[in-house]
Design a protein around this motif. Structure first.
Motif, short mmCIF file in Angstrom:
data_model
loop_
_atom_site.label_atom_id
_atom_site.label_comp_id
_atom_site.label_asym_id
_atom_site.label_seq_id
_atom_site.Cartn_x
_atom_site.Cartn_y
_atom_site.Cartn_z
N LYS A 74 11.95 -10.97 1.39
CA LYS A 74 13.40 -11.01 1.62
C LYS A 74 13.95 -9.70 2.18
O LYS A 74 14.69 -9.72 3.17
N ASN A 104 11.06 -15.65 -0.61
CA ASN A 104 11.17 -15.04 -1.94
C ASN A 104 9.81 -14.94 -2.62
O ASN A 104 9.48 -13.90 -3.19
N LEU A 105 9.03 -16.01 -2.56
CA LEU A 105 7.73 -16.05 -3.20
C LEU A 105 6.80 -14.96 -2.67
O LEU A 105 6.03 -14.37 -3.43
N THR A 109 13.49 -20.23 2.51
CA THR A 109 13.99 -19.14 1.67
C THR A 109 13.11 -18.97 0.44
O THR A 109 12.80 -17.84 0.05
N ALA A 110 12.67 -20.08 -0.15
CA ALA A 110 11.79 -20.00 -1.31
C ALA A 110 10.47 -19.33 -0.95
O ALA A 110 9.95 -18.52 -1.72
N CYS A 111 9.92 -19.65 0.20
CA CYS A 111 8.66 -19.03 0.65
C CYS A 111 8.86 -17.54 0.89
O CYS A 111 7.99 -16.73 0.56
N HIS A 151 1.59 -23.38 0.34
CA HIS A 151 1.29 -22.44 -0.74
C HIS A 151 -0.10 -21.85 -0.52
O HIS A 151 -1.06 -22.55 -0.23
N ASP A 169 20.43 -21.44 2.87
CA ASP A 169 19.07 -21.02 3.17
C ASP A 169 19.03 -20.25 4.48
O ASP A 169 20.02 -20.22 5.23
N ASP A 187 19.99 -16.40 -3.87
CA ASP A 187 19.16 -17.15 -2.93
C ASP A 187 19.93 -17.58 -1.70
O ASP A 187 19.41 -18.29 -0.85
N THR A 242 5.12 -22.42 4.81
CA THR A 242 5.51 -23.42 3.83
C THR A 242 4.33 -23.95 3.02
O THR A 242 4.53 -24.66 2.05
#
Length: 107
Positions: A11, A6-7, A2-4, A86, A49, A33, A84
């Protein structure tokens, strides 16, 4: 994951693809989130997530998958691993959702 999502600003596209695959069987929304799944009867469940949401979609047989795990080999694992790390180029939402669904289905 989920963070990836969003980054990389994915989404809305991931949400749209999940909604497309679920159709009228249920409703998916985003709460910050977190991801929410509402049944046609109004019962709502919130997931921390996207992986947990996808696991529930597969477990409840609410999604249509365009390919079986056998059709994809290790491609779905590569897509998820690339997301995942960066700096890895973002994949498109359709491929990402497909990889998540296959990954959830093989667990």
């Amino acid at each position: 994951m989920t963070a990836c999502i969003n980054l990389n600003g994915m989404k809305p596209a991931v949400l749209a693809e999940l909604r497309r695959r679920v159709g009228r069987r249920a409703r998916i929304t985003v709460l910050g989130d977190q991801w929410a799944l509402s049944s046609r009867t109004g019962v709502q469940q919130v997931f921390p997530d996207v992986e947990a949401l996808v696991g529930a979609l597969v477990g409840r047989r609410l999604v249509d998958r365009s390919a079986s795990p056998e059709d994809c080999g290790a491609e779905h694992k590569r897509i998820l691993e690339d997301m995942t790390h960066h700096g890895a180029p973002p994949t498109d939402a359709v491929a990402l959702v497909r990889a998540l669904l296959i990954s959830a289905d093989t667990m």
